[in-house]
Design an enzyme around this catalytic site. Sequence first.
Site, PDB file in Angstrom:
ATOM      1  N   TYR A 121     -55.464-112.002 -10.602  1.00  0.00           N
ATOM      2  CA  TYR A 121     -56.221-112.698 -11.647  1.00  0.00           C
ATOM      3  C   TYR A 121     -56.727-111.672 -12.657  1.00  0.00           C
ATOM      4  CZ  TYR A 121     -59.300-115.960 -14.016  1.00  0.00           C
ATOM      5  OH  TYR A 121     -59.890-116.742 -14.975  1.00  0.00           O
ATOM      6  N   GLN A 183     -59.083-123.222 -11.438  1.00  0.00           N
ATOM      7  CA  GLN A 183     -57.793-123.905 -11.325  1.00  0.00           C
ATOM      8  C   GLN A 183     -56.651-122.920 -11.078  1.00  0.00           C
ATOM      9  OE1 GLN A 183     -59.812-123.914 -13.927  1.00  0.00           O
ATOM     10  NE2 GLN A 183     -58.751-123.712 -15.894  1.00  0.00           N
ATOM     11  N   ASN A 206     -65.106-114.731 -13.535  1.00  0.00           N
ATOM     12  CA  ASN A 206     -66.477-115.229 -13.686  1.00  0.00           C
ATOM     13  C   ASN A 206     -66.939-115.911 -12.391  1.00  0.00           C
ATOM     14  OD1 ASN A 206     -65.298-117.794 -13.645  1.00  0.00           O
ATOM     15  ND2 ASN A 206     -65.434-118.078 -15.851  1.00  0.00           N
ATOM     16  N   SER A 229     -71.283-104.678 -12.259  1.00  0.00           N
ATOM     17  CA  SER A 229     -71.001-103.257 -12.137  1.00  0.00           C
ATOM     18  C   SER A 229     -72.263-102.455 -11.817  1.00  0.00           C
ATOM     19  CB  SER A 229     -70.376-102.741 -13.436  1.00  0.00           C
ATOM     20  OG  SER A 229     -69.939-101.414 -13.286  1.00  0.00           O
ATOM     21  N   GLN A 251     -72.021 -98.281 -18.015  1.00  0.00           N
ATOM     22  CA  GLN A 251     -71.996 -99.437 -17.121  1.00  0.00           C
ATOM     23  C   GLN A 251     -72.913-100.552 -17.616  1.00  0.00           C
ATOM     24  OE1 GLN A 251     -69.574 -99.402 -14.566  1.00  0.00           O
ATOM     25  NE2 GLN A 251     -69.214 -97.713 -15.983  1.00  0.00           N
ATOM     26  N   HIS A 254     -71.451-103.315 -19.762  1.00  0.00           N
ATOM     27  CA  HIS A 254     -70.542-104.282 -19.145  1.00  0.00           C
ATOM     28  C   HIS A 254     -71.132-105.680 -19.134  1.00  0.00           C
ATOM     29  CE1 HIS A 254     -66.876-102.661 -17.486  1.00  0.00           C
ATOM     30  NE2 HIS A 254     -67.492-101.609 -16.986  1.00  0.00           N
ATOM     31  N   GLU A 319     -71.555 -98.735  -6.212  1.00  0.00           N
ATOM     32  CA  GLU A 319     -70.140 -98.893  -6.546  1.00  0.00           C
ATOM     33  C   GLU A 319     -69.580 -97.575  -7.084  1.00  0.00           C
ATOM     34  OE1 GLU A 319     -67.388-101.664  -9.525  1.00  0.00           O
ATOM     35  OE2 GLU A 319     -69.522-101.443  -9.889  1.00  0.00           O
ATOM     36  N   HIS A 320     -70.219 -97.044  -8.118  1.00  0.00           N
ATOM     37  CA  HIS A 320     -69.840 -95.753  -8.694  1.00  0.00           C
ATOM     38  C   HIS A 320     -70.962 -94.751  -8.454  1.00  0.00           C
ATOM     39  CE1 HIS A 320     -68.022 -98.874 -11.413  1.00  0.00           C
ATOM     40  NE2 HIS A 320     -66.932 -98.143 -11.207  1.00  0.00           N
ATOM     41  N   ASP A 353     -62.119 -95.446 -14.471  1.00  0.00           N
ATOM     42  CA  ASP A 353     -61.835 -96.816 -14.904  1.00  0.00           C
ATOM     43  C   ASP A 353     -60.424 -96.966 -15.443  1.00  0.00           C
ATOM     44  OD1 ASP A 353     -64.190 -98.015 -14.239  1.00  0.00           O
ATOM     45  OD2 ASP A 353     -65.044 -98.000 -16.262  1.00  0.00           O
ATOM     46  N   GLU A 407     -60.817-113.019  34.644  1.00  0.00           N
ATOM     47  CA  GLU A 407     -61.212-113.908  33.543  1.00  0.00           C
ATOM     48  C   GLU A 407     -60.852-115.361  33.821  1.00  0.00           C
ATOM     49  OE1 GLU A 407     -59.675-112.296  29.876  1.00  0.00           O
ATOM     50  OE2 GLU A 407     -61.156-110.667  29.894  1.00  0.00           O
ATOM     51  N   HIS A 412     -51.897-116.438  33.275  1.00  0.00           N
ATOM     52  CA  HIS A 412     -51.658-115.092  32.763  1.00  0.00           C
ATOM     53  C   HIS A 412     -51.193-114.177  33.898  1.00  0.00           C
ATOM     54  CE1 HIS A 412     -53.693-116.425  29.168  1.00  0.00           C
ATOM     55  NE2 HIS A 412     -53.625-115.214  28.609  1.00  0.00           N
TER      56      HIS A 412
END
Length: 422
Positions: A121, A183, A206, A229, A251, A254, A319-320, A353, A407, A412
Amino acid sequence: MKIQSVTPELSLKRSVDSGTDEQRAAVQKIIQAVRSDGDAALFTYTKLFDQAELDSMRVTQAEIEEAYSEFPEHITQVIKEAAENIFTFHQKQLRETWTYTDQNGTMLGQKMTPLDSAGVYVPGGTAAYPSSVLMNVLPAKVAGVKRIVMVSPPGPDGRLPAGVLVAADIAGVEEIYKVGGAQAIAALAYGTETIRPVDKITGPGNIYVALAKREVFGDVDIDMIAGPSEIAVLADESARPVEIAADLLSQAEHDTRASSVLVTPSQRLAEETAAEVERQLAGLPREAIARKAIEHYGAIYVTRDIQEAIDVVNQLAPEHLEVMTENAMNVVERIRHAGAIFIGRFSSEPIGDYFAGPNHVLPTNGTARFSSPLNVDDFMKKSSLIMYSEQAFNENVDKIAAFARLEGLEAHARAVEARKIK
């Protein structure tokens, strides 16, 4: 930016958006419509949400050629070079099938198999992200995934951004569809008349895309539910406030929910960086976004010493992470939790990046405590290999049967005992 001391209850200010009841209900409705009505639902939602009325969703070769003609040639070359760097880096992650054989003839191992298909995506809207195309597609290519499908929402003119199409072509994507939102995720997960389903879905989006990925997980695999971010800069007296401020703002621009944090044992550096952030904000094209992010999710923490600063970073699990200190590699050895670590003043976060090669799809919201950047393993499966020799079987059959009966699983036990030589 607010300067504050470290407290025991320190936590990174993060914006965690799990969606409203209305948003979750809307996503579930969209997914059900796509499962029921297929392409018809995709066309309906594309017209409703993207204001684009399409005759066909699949991007044609003519559209790709047109994108090349519109796109600056020198930037095309930059994308090609970045793609080479990313591909080369991820090739080093590739693992092979392995086996070993014991003295008694038992062969054990692990078989590595690429996924059959993956869906990527790519966000649309006000910005185009060719870098997202490269970072999601190329690890799958290295892994050996044969079918890679890209989806992205079209503009009102029914087209995808030229840069996105150029990047997709450079990365070798052969299936591209003009559909976005929840969708698109539903189509990748369950298929329609035009889009065949895939085994895994990656890529940011999003809140509706994130919620849709959460809904379909289990029927297909996903990479992660990414949050806004984050950047943390770990710096000492040797660092330069002007550079730290620039990286914090890289950042903050963003998203109004992005988090930018400086951790330092230097009061002077803290004060000068805070002033520099304010100075640089004034000339930033996305000042309104960055300023809101800095005000709500920005912070400067002053620690007693460098070890406490390291402890703070490990607690934040950003994250960074940028390490701008003397003896930086010594500091890096003590970092346990960070998605990507940028070492030294010439390793600014945007290098990762776009160009260096490591993946920029990184764990957010503190999940660097237990997860990793998107990588080749994410597009491969591991199958255990077990081949017992007759000698190994005879040596262990009674032990295995005893374990099974422990068990309460008699069948088995009998399954192995059926092979015993009478």
